[in-house]
Design a protein around this motif. Structure first.
Motif, short mmCIF file in Angstrom:
data_model
loop_
_atom_site.label_atom_id
_atom_site.label_comp_id
_atom_site.label_asym_id
_atom_site.label_seq_id
_atom_site.Cartn_x
_atom_site.Cartn_y
_atom_site.Cartn_z
N ASP A 6 0.71 -1.28 -0.11
CA ASP A 6 0.08 0.19 0.15
C ASP A 6 0.82 1.12 0.09
O ASP A 6 0.52 2.36 -0.61
CB ASP A 6 -0.76 -0.10 1.29
N ARG A 7 1.99 1.15 0.56
CA ARG A 7 2.79 2.28 0.62
C ARG A 7 3.53 2.53 -0.65
O ARG A 7 3.63 3.82 -1.13
CB ARG A 7 4.01 2.32 1.81
N VAL A 8 3.77 1.51 -1.49
CA VAL A 8 4.10 1.66 -2.83
C VAL A 8 3.10 2.19 -3.66
O VAL A 8 3.36 3.29 -4.49
CB VAL A 8 4.67 0.14 -3.46
N LEU A 9 1.77 1.79 -3.56
CA LEU A 9 0.83 2.49 -4.46
C LEU A 9 0.75 3.85 -4.12
O LEU A 9 0.30 4.57 -4.97
CB LEU A 9 -0.36 1.68 -4.19
N ASP A 10 0.86 4.15 -2.83
CA ASP A 10 0.34 5.68 -2.30
C ASP A 10 1.52 6.42 -2.84
O ASP A 10 1.20 7.49 -3.44
CB ASP A 10 0.50 5.50 -0.89
N ALA A 11 2.79 6.09 -2.81
CA ALA A 11 3.95 6.67 -3.34
C ALA A 11 3.70 6.83 -4.74
O ALA A 11 3.85 7.99 -5.49
CB ALA A 11 5.30 6.00 -2.85
N TYR A 12 3.27 6.01 -5.60
CA TYR A 12 2.91 5.84 -6.91
C TYR A 12 2.04 6.91 -7.46
O TYR A 12 2.27 7.71 -8.18
CB TYR A 12 2.74 4.16 -7.63
N GLU A 13 0.99 7.04 -6.63
CA GLU A 13 -0.08 7.60 -7.00
C GLU A 13 0.27 9.27 -6.59
O GLU A 13 0.32 10.06 -7.46
CB GLU A 13 -1.42 7.62 -5.96
N THR A 14 1.31 9.45 -5.50
CA THR A 14 1.59 10.90 -5.34
C THR A 14 2.55 11.31 -6.51
O THR A 14 2.52 12.47 -6.96
CB THR A 14 2.26 10.93 -4.03
N LEU A 15 3.62 10.62 -6.99
CA LEU A 15 4.40 10.95 -7.96
C LEU A 15 3.76 11.07 -9.34
O LEU A 15 3.88 11.92 -10.15
CB LEU A 15 5.38 9.85 -8.14
N LEU A 16 2.65 10.25 -9.67
CA LEU A 16 2.08 10.39 -10.79
C LEU A 16 1.31 11.66 -10.97
O LEU A 16 1.23 12.51 -11.74
CB LEU A 16 0.81 9.31 -11.15
#
Length: 181
Positions: A6-16
């Motif tokens: 979930d942290r990876v997906l959260d970070a990916y969302e933020t970067l996108l």
């Protein structure tokens, strides 16, 4: 505490959201998620897999939102409009995930899959509204009103001064009652 996935997906969302799909690398996602690159690759073996994970997340959140639309005590239309408006509080982080997927939709590599997922999310909401409204055109109209409000949410645009969501809902109730009877 959020799982590493979930942290990876959260970070990916933020970067996108902040930089767009072209600027996002696996190294940047790992750093933003505070996981090693190996930790990221354990959950998502490639950039395509990471995009797929984000699309799965949006589909899951959309399914939960469609269920909430169907079971809302004040009705599907009222729920859809209220939660679409700025400050309406769509549950489960769907707004951020949706915005991140919009950024993916512009990407040539994962763009078609993102557009297909966005179409499925749209269909979920429309089907939930159709459960309340007999007329497909009225259901679509209610969805378009909600979508316009949601665009304001995504862009940070406030509602017009002196007009509120409850005013809009009252007018919509009268209109829908006249057309759905």
């Amino acid at each position: 505490m959020a799982s590493a996935r979930d942290r990876v997906l959260d970070a990916y969302e933020t970067l996108l959201i902040e930089h767009g799909a072209a600027a996002v690398t696996l190294d940047a996602v790992a750093a933003a998620a505070s996981v090693s690159k190996g930790g990221l690759l354990y959950h998502f073996a490639s950039k395509d897999a990471l995009a797929g994970g984000l699309l799965d997340r949006l589909r899951e959140r959309s399914a939960a939102d469609a269920q909430a639309i169907r079971t809302a005590p004040d009705g599907a239309v009222a729920y859809y409009v209220r939660t679409s408006a700025p400050g309406g509080g769509v549950q489960g982080g769907m707004t951020r995930t949706y915005l991140a997927v919009l950024r993916l939709a512009d990407n040539t590599v994962s763009g078609q899959a993102a557009r297909d997922t966005l179409a499925a999310v749209d269909a979920d909401a429309y089907a939930a509204l159709r459960d309340e409204l007999d007329d497909p055109l009225l259901a679509w109209l209610a969805q378009l009103v909600g979508d316009g409000l949601y665009l304001r949410t995504l862009t940070g645009t406030p509602l017009p001064s002196g007009l509120g969501v409850e005013d809009l809902l009252e007018r919509m109730r009268r209109f829908l009652a006249a057309g759905n009877g």
